[in-house]
Motif scaffolding. Sequence first.
Motif, mmCIF file in Angstrom:
data_model
loop_
_atom_site.group_PDB
_atom_site.id
_atom_site.type_symbol
_atom_site.label_atom_id
_atom_site.label_comp_id
_atom_site.label_asym_id
_atom_site.label_seq_id
_atom_site.Cartn_x
_atom_site.Cartn_y
_atom_site.Cartn_z
ATOM 1 N N ALA A 264 0.976 -1.106 -0.154
ATOM 2 C CA ALA A 264 0.048 0.086 -0.027
ATOM 3 C C ALA A 264 0.959 1.175 -0.087
ATOM 4 O O ALA A 264 0.659 2.122 -0.734
ATOM 5 N N GLU A 265 1.961 1.144 0.820
ATOM 6 C CA GLU A 265 2.887 2.395 0.928
ATOM 7 C C GLU A 265 3.646 2.482 -0.453
ATOM 8 O O GLU A 265 3.731 3.788 -0.818
ATOM 9 N N ALA A 266 3.906 1.317 -1.252
ATOM 10 C CA ALA A 266 4.760 1.284 -2.448
ATOM 11 C C ALA A 266 3.949 1.928 -3.387
ATOM 12 O O ALA A 266 4.316 2.784 -4.274
ATOM 13 N N VAL A 267 2.426 1.808 -3.380
ATOM 14 C CA VAL A 267 1.794 2.054 -4.425
ATOM 15 C C VAL A 267 1.578 3.627 -4.126
ATOM 16 O O VAL A 267 1.875 4.493 -5.374
ATOM 17 N N GLU A 268 1.536 4.423 -3.186
ATOM 18 C CA GLU A 268 1.458 5.743 -2.983
ATOM 19 C C GLU A 268 2.872 6.382 -3.392
ATOM 20 O O GLU A 268 2.947 7.522 -4.024
ATOM 21 N N VAL A 269 3.931 5.728 -2.994
ATOM 22 C CA VAL A 269 5.147 6.560 -3.576
ATOM 23 C C VAL A 269 5.310 6.439 -4.838
ATOM 24 O O VAL A 269 5.746 7.368 -5.627
ATOM 25 N N HIS A 270 5.137 5.204 -5.751
ATOM 26 C CA HIS A 270 5.122 4.897 -7.181
ATOM 27 C C HIS A 270 4.100 6.001 -7.781
ATOM 28 O O HIS A 270 4.793 6.547 -8.892
ATOM 29 N N ARG A 271 3.080 6.020 -7.199
ATOM 30 C CA ARG A 271 1.979 6.986 -7.728
ATOM 31 C C ARG A 271 2.412 8.497 -7.913
ATOM 32 O O ARG A 271 2.482 9.034 -8.915
ATOM 33 N N ALA A 272 3.203 8.659 -6.866
ATOM 34 C CA ALA A 272 3.559 10.168 -6.821
ATOM 35 C C ALA A 272 5.011 10.378 -7.617
ATOM 36 O O ALA A 272 5.100 11.652 -8.406
ATOM 37 N N ALA B 295 2.627 -2.978 -7.971
ATOM 38 C CA ALA B 295 2.442 -2.955 -6.766
ATOM 39 C C ALA B 295 0.828 -2.975 -6.555
ATOM 40 O O ALA B 295 0.184 -3.740 -5.542
ATOM 41 N N LEU B 296 0.020 -2.411 -7.383
ATOM 42 C CA LEU B 296 -1.416 -2.533 -7.357
ATOM 43 C C LEU B 296 -1.754 -3.995 -7.454
ATOM 44 O O LEU B 296 -2.901 -4.304 -7.072
ATOM 45 N N SER B 297 -0.965 -4.676 -8.430
ATOM 46 C CA SER B 297 -1.650 -5.948 -8.557
ATOM 47 C C SER B 297 -1.457 -6.701 -7.241
ATOM 48 O O SER B 297 -2.177 -7.688 -6.761
ATOM 49 N N ARG B 298 -0.242 -6.704 -6.861
ATOM 50 C CA ARG B 298 0.036 -7.531 -5.468
ATOM 51 C C ARG B 298 -0.880 -6.847 -4.415
ATOM 52 O O ARG B 298 -1.194 -7.770 -3.525
ATOM 53 N N LEU B 299 -1.622 -5.651 -4.663
ATOM 54 C CA LEU B 299 -2.726 -5.435 -3.585
ATOM 55 C C LEU B 299 -3.884 -5.913 -4.029
ATOM 56 O O LEU B 299 -5.084 -5.786 -3.333
ATOM 57 N N GLY B 300 -3.983 -6.725 -4.977
ATOM 58 C CA GLY B 300 -5.293 -7.434 -5.343
ATOM 59 C C GLY B 300 -6.221 -6.325 -6.140
ATOM 60 O O GLY B 300 -7.437 -6.589 -6.563
#
Length: 715
Positions: A361-369, A395-400
Motif C-alpha cells: 500500500a505504501e509502495a503504491v503511494e510512492v510509485h504513484r507520486a 504494486a497495485l496487482s500485489r494489492l489485489g
Amino acid sequence: MGENRLIRERYRLIELIGRGGMGEVWRAQDEALGRKVAVKCLKPRNTSSDPAHTRAMEMRFRREARVAASLQHRGITVVHDFGEDDGVLYLVMELLDGRNLLQLLDDGQRIPLPVPDLMDIAEQVSAALAYTHAQGVVHRDLKPANIIRVPEGTVKICDFGIARLGHDIGFTSRLTGTGVAMGTPHYMSPEQIAGGEIDHRSDLYSFGCVLYELATGAPPFDLDDAWAVLVRHRDAAPEPPRQRRPELSEPLERLILDLLAKEPDDRPQDASVIGKRLAAIQATAERDGELPYWARGMTIGAEAVGRRPSRPDAEAASITGAWFNAAWAARPRHTLDPELLAVLASRHNAALSLGRLGRWAEAVEVHRAVTLAREEALGPEHPETLASRYELGFALSRLGQAQQALNEYEQVVAARTRVLGADHPQTLAARQETAFALGRLGRHEDAHRVYTDVLAARERTMGPEHPDTLRCRHNLAFNLGRLGRLQESYETAREVAAARSRVLGASHPDTLVTRFEVAYALGQLGRWEDALAEYRDVAAARTASLGPDHPDTLAARYEVGICLGRLGRSEEALKLYRELAAVRARTQGAEHAETLRARHGLGVNLGRLGRWREALAEARHVCEIRARVLGADHPDTLVSGREVAVALGWLGCWDEALGAYRTVAEGRERVLGANHPDTLTSRNDEAHCLEQLGRGAEAVELYRRVAAIRREYAS
C-alpha cells in the motif's frame, strides 16, 4: 580480441568495456536475436603462460558460467550463453547499463553514500545473497566492483568467477598449486584468508566489508600492503563506523560490526536475517519519531496527488504521500534538474524497497507520486516515467487491485510500443503483466490471446528456452487450466517443467513452481495418484532447498493433503493438516489466512471420518475468526459457513443447517450475484434442507428456480 570479431558466428564484438585479470568484457550484438549483450572472453592461451595458471583460469571461468547460469533472480546478472570459439572461452550475459558500487563512491574520492542509498543497496544485496545461498552457492569474491546498480535502481551481483556450489565446498575450499588469489584482500573473511573450509557466512563477512565502505567511504582495513590488510582481517577489530561518520545510527553500526565478527558463528547466520534487521532498523527510526529514509521530504495534501501546492508547507510530511516542494512547484514544465531527477530516482528505489518488504500500500503511494513527478519533468513516454508506471501497476496487482493495475499496464504497453517497438523486451514484459491482470479479473479468453501473442514474440526474439519465454509459457499453462482446457494445460506445464529443469536445474524455484502447476492440472483431470506423487516431489525438493517451514514448502504439503482426501486417505490427510496448522500458527500466527486454511482442511477430513461434532466445532471456530479478520462476506468465510451447515446436517440439526445455508447463499448473492454458480449451489443446499424438514413444496419451488437460471445461462 578485436572490434567486429564474430564469436560463434553470432556475437559481434562492438566495444571493449572492461579488462581484468581473467580477460575482457565487450559490449556486443547478438545477431541472432537482435539485442545488445555483454560478452566476457577469457584471455587466449599463449606458449609463455604457466600451464597450471592457465588451467586454473579456465576452471574458474567455466565455474562462473555453470554457477551463474543456474541462478535466476532479479539481483543476479543473467547469463544467456557459454562456449568456446577458436580457443577462446566466452560467456554471454545481460548488458547492464549501470555503475558498480566502487564507482558510486564518487569515482574513488572516498565520499560515503547517502544513508538512503546505502539502505536500499543493503536490502537488495541481502535478498540476492539469501537467494544464492539457498541455492547452495557461495560467491567468495563479493566486493563493490562486483555489485552493479542500474539506472532504475535495481542492484545486481555479478562475477561468480570463484563461486562454489555448496556440495563442491565439501571437497576443498580453494584451488591448490596455482598461485591464484581466491578473493580480494580488502573484502576477504578470516577463514578465507586462513585457507580453511568456508560457507555462506564468508560472503556475509565480505558483505559487512562492503557496507562498511559504503557507510564510511573506505574499507575496514584501508592499507596499501595486501599482507598487512590480510593480517588485520585475521587479528584486528575494525574501527566502529560511527567514529568515522557520527550520523550513522547505532543499530546500523551494530549490524555492520556483527557481520565483521572474526568467527563465523558470531555473525548473523544467513542473509535473510540481515534483511530482517535492516527492516527493524527502519522500524525503530519510525517509532522514535523519525521519518523513514525513503520518505524524507515527502508532503501531503495537494502534493500527494500531484497537484502543485498553493504554498510551501515545510511541516506537512507523510510517509505515504508524494513530495513536491515549493521550488519544484514553481519550475516551468519539463525543466530538467539533475538534483530533482536524482531525488526521484531515490524515491523510486525506496518504493521498490517497500515492495520487497511487503508494504504494498505504501509502495503504491510512492510509485504513484514518482510517476506523476517524472511525467511532469520528463514527459509521459520517457523510459523513467514508464518504469515508475510499470512498478505502480505491479504494486497495485500485489494489492489485489487488478483493474487499476491493468489500467497502468495498458498505458505502459501503448507507450513502449510506440517508443521501443512491439517486440522490445520491456514492451513484452508489460504485455505479459497485462495478461496476468486480465486473468485476475476473470477475463481468461482475453488473457489467453495476450499470452499467445507475447509467447510468439518471445520465442522469435529470445528463443524457446529463454527464462522469460518459459515464464510466459508457464503463465499460459496456468490460464489454459482456468479456461477449462485441462489436458492442454497439463501438457504445456509438463513441457515447461522439463525445459526449466534442463535450463535452470531440477530443484530451481521456477522449475518447482511449474511442477506444482503440473500437479494441479493432474488433480483437475482426476488423476489424483499422479498429482499426489508430483506434489510430494515438489514438497521434498522445497524442504531441501528452502527448509521445512518455508511458506512454499507448506503450500506444497497442503496440496498433498488435498490429494490424500480425494483418494479417501482421510486419516493421513488429518494428520498432515494438524501438523500444517501447528507450523503455520507458529511461523505466521494463529489467525493468518494460511493457518486458517490448514484448519479448514482439518475440519473437512474430520467430517469425512464421520467425526461430525469435532468437525462442527472446528468449522465454527474457523468461520468465527475468518468473519472477524476477513469479513463476513469474504469467500473463505462463506466456505467455512457452508462447512458449518454440512456438519449440522449430518448431525440432524436441519433447522440450524437451513439458517447457515441461507446465510451463505445471501452472502454469495451480495458478493457474486444471484446467478453465479456458487450462489446457485448454495440455493440448492438450502432446498435440500427444506426437503429434509418436510417442506417439500418450498424445496421444489427453489429447485425449479435454480434449474431455470442454469438453463437460461447454458443457452
